[in-house]
Write a protein that holds these residues in place. Structure first.
Motif, PDB file in Angstrom:
ATOM      1  N   SER A 155       0.818  -1.214   0.000  1.00 32.01           N
ATOM      2  CA  SER A 155       0.000   0.000   0.000  1.00 32.01           C
ATOM      3  C   SER A 155       0.851   1.264   0.000  1.00 32.01           C
ATOM      4  CB  SER A 155      -0.951   0.001   1.204  1.00 32.01           C
ATOM      5  OG  SER A 155      -0.220  -0.139   2.393  1.00 32.01           O
ATOM      6  N   LYS A 156       2.093   1.172   0.483  1.00 30.65           N
ATOM      7  CA  LYS A 156       2.876   2.418   0.564  1.00 30.65           C
ATOM      8  C   LYS A 156       3.827   2.623  -0.612  1.00 30.65           C
ATOM      9  CE  LYS A 156       6.601   0.959   3.709  1.00 30.65           C
ATOM     10  NZ  LYS A 156       6.968   0.827   5.110  1.00 30.65           N
ATOM     11  N   VAL A 157       4.227   1.538  -1.314  1.00 27.90           N
ATOM     12  CA  VAL A 157       5.217   1.704  -2.368  1.00 27.90           C
ATOM     13  C   VAL A 157       4.577   2.360  -3.593  1.00 27.90           C
ATOM     14  CG1 VAL A 157       4.907  -0.555  -3.463  1.00 27.90           C
ATOM     15  CG2 VAL A 157       7.150   0.572  -3.553  1.00 27.90           C
ATOM     16  N   LYS A 158       5.351   3.248  -4.259  1.00 28.16           N
ATOM     17  CA  LYS A 158       4.853   3.930  -5.457  1.00 28.16           C
ATOM     18  C   LYS A 158       5.732   3.585  -6.651  1.00 28.16           C
ATOM     19  CE  LYS A 158       5.511   8.093  -3.976  1.00 28.16           C
ATOM     20  NZ  LYS A 158       6.393   7.706  -2.858  1.00 28.16           N
ATOM     21  N   GLU A 159       5.181   3.734  -7.836  1.00 26.69           N
ATOM     22  CA  GLU A 159       5.934   3.531  -9.065  1.00 26.69           C
ATOM     23  C   GLU A 159       7.184   4.402  -9.053  1.00 26.69           C
ATOM     24  OE1 GLU A 159       5.297   1.365 -11.432  1.00 26.69           O
ATOM     25  OE2 GLU A 159       6.898   2.037 -12.782  1.00 26.69           O
TER      26      GLU A 159
END
Lengths: 163, 471
Positions: free
Chosen positions: A46-50
């Motif tokens: 849920s916290k990691v972004k592209e």
């Protein structure tokens, strides 16, 4: 290459926590990605972004040879792992399939970079800029061999230099 | 200057090597299993490639196969699909497969040597990190990823960076070799060199403490080379090696002439040098028990759990790692290892599920009962090991003591089939990894030898097997 840091300040992050064994039967990479780092940090997905980078300590990716580990991280959006050192099979898997860049850093970078910092990595100059803190660190250059596999875009695109 | 055994094997397998390029290395044997191969076969199909040498490629299913009654259908649909996929891939590409009903089925690293597929001086790869096991026969055996599996299927070669050489000398003699085992030697080595101590190297294990070992025991040593970070582990072949491989199902027809050439060539020259050396004296070593969440977090059975400060030697990450490990394992510094109670016992895996492991464990179990609070299982490493054990009546010894006696597979070593720990359960396990969640989400693993696991099953807690009569 710019991205933000997700930091795990520990050594020996193994491939069993990167992608637990029960998911090695999953062939859909998007689904596999939803379980990335589940063994260590259930909130990772849920916290990691592209475009994010992971920062960690020594011997990152130790243990099982499962290529599912760099695949799961790559399909979560992670473009590079910055670590004090890597286990060799994980390191090769990362570049063989052109999934992500395994970048060896020194203690200055490890200590200086914090969770959420915006980082700019330039593999042509081997420099890592911390845009949040306005600091610059050196990365350990890729060996000539690994650099060529990366430049080619993976093991199957790599051709040795012609005489 | 002389050459090491590794350098000799490496040089005899170079197809192409240029300065500043990886070397293209020829692969003599490729072992394939159901988990790390499906994408590789898909890649071949996508590119209209064949398997270059199906005759040098051998497959079996081990990672997710059920170890319960095999006449019943496989209930886990994703496992069933993965097993069926391997069957289809082997059929389509003409690869020899030991399927779930084959008498030769088993953990890939147990069946290779048993069938005489593993040979001294050869290069062996498999999409599994414990491929290092085969190094016990003087083979250069490397664990690889799925992209490399595809590369070997397509070309029978691999681009490799030349590893460094690491000599691990094991000197001395164990006082009680039934109580202090090969597992205790390799755990002691990893405890000392660390989980990254062998990174980028091929270890050659040498010395009296190694040549004294049987082939089954040598495989335990080489198996865990990867837990010390090494690319591979090697032991120079000797008469024990040659005798082990004679008259196996796939032993080459010209075996005796091969043995002659191996005797001459497969050894490190006396004037060769290694990039790195470590020496362990085993005169006084004790049975080992891991207390943390990597194989380097291990201590003697008669010690107490160290404090994170003592363990870390001033390294912050090591200290934090030890604190987190103790939290995960629900253990406290200062607790004596023998006071740790266990819920489950797993005797199995490519580390410790060969015939000798089961014989040694059975000596402790004979005439005893598993503690009422413990659930224990034996998973032989291969169907052949299972059959040999049954011919010796070992199954009866274990079953009479209330152990479960299962079919062959990787089983609870990595929690891909139904054999898993429940959250919070504590297991004495003869496997190779005590990582968080390795044997099931929230499960707590203590790595031990087969005799230590058997004694823990009977007593409900760890006991120092040196106190028992094992002869």
């Amino acid at each position: 290459m710019k991205g933000n840091i997700v930091k795990y300040a520990r050594d020996n992050i193994d491939t069993d926590v990167i992608i637990p064994g029960q998911y090695l039967k999953v062939h859909d990479y998007t689904e596999l990605a939803t379980h990335a780092m589940e063994g260590l940090d259930p909130d990772f997905h849920s916290k990691v972004k592209e475009g994010d980078f992971i920062l960690s300590g020594k011997n990152f990716g130790c243990g099982s040879s499962r290529e599912h580990a760099p695949i799961a991280l790559s399909h979560s959006g992670v473009k590079a792992i910055l670590a004090l050192s890597f286990a060799r099979i994980f390191y090769r898997n990362s570049v063989d399939g052109a999934f992500l860049l395994p970048i060896e850093i020194d203690q200055d970078a490890y200590d200086g970079i914090s969770e959420g910092d915006e980082i700019d990595i330039d593999i042509s100059t081997n420099e890592i800029k911390n845009l949040t803190k306005n600091q610059t660190y050196k990365m350990k250059p890729f060996s000539e061999i690994i650099g060529k596999i990366i430049a080619a875009g993976g093991l199957f695109k790599y051709k040795p230099d012609q005489d | 200057m002389g050459k090491t055994l590794f350098e000799k094997i490496w040089e005899s397998h170079i197809v192409v090597e240029k300065q500043n390029e990886p070397a293209l290395i020829y692969i003599d044997r490729h072992l394939v299993h159901e988990v790390t191969s499906p994408q590789a076969f898909d890649g071949l199909r996508m590119n209209n490639r064949k398997v270059r040498r199906p005759d040098l490629t051998i497959a079996t299913m081990d990672h997710n196969v059920p170890t319960s009654d095999r006449t019943l259908p496989i209930l886990d649909q994703t496992s069933a699909v993965q097993i069926k996929t391997l069957e289809n891939n082997c059929k389509d590409f003409g690869i020899k497969l030991f399927d779930i009903n084959s008498p030769n089925q088993g953990i890939v690293h147990v069946i290779g040597p048993q069938l005489g597929i593993t040979l001294p001086g050869s290069t062996i790869v498999c999409g599994d990190s414990h491929t290092s096991t085969h190094g016990a026969f003087g083979a250069l055996a490397l664990g690889i990823g799925t992209s490399e599996v595809e590369h070997v299927l397509a070309s029978q070669t691999l681009w490799l960076e030349k590893p460094k050489t690491f000599e691990v000398r094991v000197e001395g003699k164990r006082k009680n070799p039934h109580a202090v085992t090969a597992k205790d030697i390799i755990l002691s080595i990893i405890k000392n060199i660390g989980t990254a101590g062998g990174t980028g190297t091929v270890i050659e294990y040498r010395g009296e403490g190694i040549t004294d070992l049987s082939m089954d025991q040598r495989m335990t040593i080489c198996n865990m080379s990867i837990e010390g970070g090494a690319r591979a582990g090697l032991i120079a072949p000797d008469q024990k090696t040659f005798d082990y491989l004679r008259d196996r199902e796939y032993t080459p027809k010209n075996y005796e002439s091969l043995v002659d050439s191996w005797k001459e060539n497969l050894k490190t020259d006396s004037d060769a040098t290694f990039d790195k050396t470590f020496t362990l004296n085993i005169n006084e070593i004790a049975p080992q028990v891991s207390w943390g969440t990597n194989p380097g977090m291990t201590c003697d059975v008669d010690e107490s759990i160290p404090s994170p400060d003592d363990f870390s030697n001033g390294d912050d990450n090591q200290k934090r790692g030890a604190e987190k490990a103790l939290e995960y394992m629900a253990l406290e510094s200062g607790t004596m290892i023998e006071d740790i109670k266990i819920d489950r016992v797993f005797i199995g895996s490519c580390t410790n599920a060969r015939l000798e492991d089961l014989i040694e464990a059975s000596k402790i179990v004979q005439g005893q009962k598993v503690a009422s609070s413990v659930s224990a299982m034996v998973v032989p490493g291969s169907q052949m090991v299972k059959k040999q054990a049954e011919e010796m009546g070992l199954d009866k010894i274990f079953i009479d003591a209330n152990f479960e006696w299962r079919e062959a597979g990787c089983s609870m070593c990595l929690g891909m089939n139904p054999d898993i720990l429940s959250p919070g359960e504590r297991c004495a396990s003869t496997s190779n990894r005590n990582f968080e969640g390795r044997q099931g989400n929230g499960g707590r693993t203590h790595l031990v030898s087969p005799v230590m696991a058997a004694a823990a099953a009977i007593n409900g807690h760890f006991v120092d097997v040196r106190k028992l009569d094992l002869n």
